[in-house]
Design an enzyme around this catalytic site. Structure first.
Site, PDB file in Angstrom:
ATOM      1  N   CYS A 179      -2.512   9.773   2.542  1.00  0.00           N
ATOM      2  CA  CYS A 179      -1.780   9.066   1.034  1.00  0.00           C
ATOM      3  C   CYS A 179      -3.111   9.537   0.335  1.00  0.00           C
ATOM      4  O   CYS A 179      -2.652   9.220  -1.061  1.00  0.00           O
ATOM      5  CB  CYS A 179      -1.553   7.407   1.541  1.00  0.00           C
ATOM      6  SG  CYS A 179      -3.109   6.574   1.822  1.00  0.00           S
ATOM      7  N   GLU A 233       1.026  -1.022   0.024  1.00  0.00           N
ATOM      8  CA  GLU A 233       0.180   0.022  -0.010  1.00  0.00           C
ATOM      9  C   GLU A 233       0.971   1.312  -0.090  1.00  0.00           C
ATOM     10  O   GLU A 233       1.455   1.651   1.021  1.00  0.00           O
ATOM     11  CB  GLU A 233      -0.905  -0.162   1.295  1.00  0.00           C
ATOM     12  CG  GLU A 233      -1.995  -1.144   1.370  1.00  0.00           C
ATOM     13  CD  GLU A 233      -2.675  -1.269   0.263  1.00  0.00           C
ATOM     14  OE1 GLU A 233      -2.830  -0.248  -0.658  1.00  0.00           O
ATOM     15  OE2 GLU A 233      -3.284  -2.323  -0.139  1.00  0.00           O
TER      16      GLU A 233
END
Length: 470
Positions: free
Chosen positions: A244, A210
């Site tokens: 993010c 990720e």
């Protein structure tokens, strides 16, 4: 390293015992994780404030309750997740039991990150426990206070024979990666992601990465001014921009920019007051290294909103940059801070072309009241996630998968997707030892009659395709 080798051996022995495969054990560990979050909320709030000056609202919503809701969702659904999944059969297998069985990998490694040190460590842990694995957790050393508290609390609540926590920095992480794990889950930068993937390749270990990237946000001429400005400002400056999935840059025409930038400035004043530095709701940059990096990015383009900073407090004001070009420093890396660059394009088509010549992002956003604009952006681009007329909020729904594509990540998780990520899908067929006459057509000596029988029994028949248009 000797201590870790002994711990890994203990975890492997525990896994072989079969205890993690029972539903009772898995739900017991998940209940214990809820207790950890609920009974230590004040402590968790304090360390999040120390590390990031994260306010209570952001810490509760995006860290503690986020992780707790993931646990509750798993508890509510795990009984159905562990059931064998029946599959369609053909004539030859009509009398057999054919199903997919979800089985744990074994001992898995989860490496967390500092921006959301609770959410991004414990959320994948929920999936790993639900799937029946033993787990090694590596919190980020950057969020020092939160990581130390989690390293203390987790062994008190979760079974130490099945879940272990190892602290330390990059050296310790690399030492962990020398060992063979059965699955590795990493959240962080693409640079370290490559290192993790290389280490995993030595043992042919499957990985979930990720990562991040520069999430584009296209604002169309038909945008709603007030809602767009409020939602963009909230998503970009939440957690001081250290998110993010935050919008990383805006693409719009000069006409849209003239309206949008003052509206974002007004939204900042509404959210944080005339001086965001004094707001209890605006966070700080995690450390000096990241502060200095962001200071350099502030030199790109021209500051239209904000731009103030104070090194001692690691404070950077909510900032909007205009007159930014694709070659500027702020466009060469993920911003990961409270800075929003605005680039001008002449049309939707130009925005799509701009996005498609860059690396595929973790998330992509479009603001428009024209459904055709939203549809064209969705159909002609690629990203890990997509949201129209808002940003970041797609993360709140754990029935949607979360993950990147290409440079922004590999693999997905959240909810059932986490369970699947940490499960081996075992193909199972249980056949009867009798009825041998049914198998005679597949045995030599072969002939055309046997061939025709097997073709008739195994061929898949073509059916019409019914397509739904969104």
């Amino acid at each position: 390293m000797m201590a870790f080798a002994e711990t890994l051996l203990r975890l492997r022995s525990a896994f072989v015992s079969g205890k993690t495969r029972t539903l009772e054990f898995r739900t017991g560990q998940l209940d214990a994780l809820i207790n950890l979050l609920e009974q230590n909320e004040e402590k968790l709030l304090r360390v999040l404030y120390k590390d990031l000056r994260k306010c209570k609202f952001e810490a509760v919503i995006a860290e503690i309750r986020f992780a707790r809701n993931e646990v509750i969702y798993a508890l509510n659904n795990i009984a159905s997740w562990v059931e064998p999944e029946l599959v369609e059969r053909n004539f030859v297998t009509m009398m057999d039991q054919c199903f997919i069985r979800s089985e744990p990998f074994g001992v898995v490694l989860i490496i967390g990150t500092w921006s959301y040190p609770i959410q991004l460590l414990l959320t994948p842990l929920v999936g790993a426990i639900s799937a029946g694995n033993c787990v090694v957790l590596k919190p980020s050393e950057v969020s020092t206070n939160t990581s130390e508290l989690l390293a203390t609390l987790i062994p008190k609540y979760l079974d130490k024979d099945y879940v272990a926590v190892f602290s330390g920095g990059p050296v310790e992480t690399m030492n962990l990666l020398v060992y063979k794990f059965d699955n590795i889950f990493y959240t962080g930068s693409s640079t370290i992601g490559k290192t993790v993937m290389k280490a995993a390749a030595e043992h042919l270990t499957p990985v979930t990465l990720e990562l991040g990237g520069k999430n584009p946000c296209y604002v169309d001429l038909s945008f709603n001014l007030e809602s767009t400005a409020h939602r963009l400002a909230w998503g970009r400056f939440f957690n001081a921009g250290q998110t993010c999935v935050a919008p990383d840059y805006v693409l719009c025409t000069p006409e849209v920019q003239r309206l949008l930038v003052p509206a974002i400035e007004q939204a900042v004043h509404t959210f944080y007051g005339k001086d965001p530095k004094d707001s209890p709701d605006f966070g700080r940059i995690i450390n000096d290294q990241h502060f200095q990096r962001l200071q350099q990015l502030l030199k790109s383009g021209r500051v239209a909103v904000g731009g103030q900073s104070e090194e001692q407090d690691r404070y950077i004001a909510p900032t909007v940059l205009v007159e930014v070009t694709e070659s500027d420093a702020v466009m060469q890396e993920e911003v990961f801070g409270p800075i929003l660059p605005v680039l001008n394009v002449g049309s939707l088509e130009e925005a799509i072309e701009f996005i498609n010549r860059r690396r595929k992002p973790l998330a992509l956003y479009v603001y428009s009241t024209n459904n055709q604009v939203v549809k064209e952006m969705l159909e002609n681009t690629s990203s890990g996630g997509f949201c129209s007329n808002d940003n970041v909020v797609q993360m709140a729904l754990n029935t949607l998968p979360f993950g990147g594509v290409g440079f922004s990540g590999l693999g997905i998780y959240r909810g059932k997707f986490s369970f699947d990520t940490f499960s081996q899908k075992r193909a199972c067929m249980l056949k009867s030892a009798g009825m041998e006459i049914m198998n005679s057509a597949r045995y030599p000596p072969y002939n055309d009659q046997k061939l025709n029988i097997l073709i008739w029994a195994t061929d898949i028949k073509k059916r019409g395709c019914v397509c739904r248009v969104l």
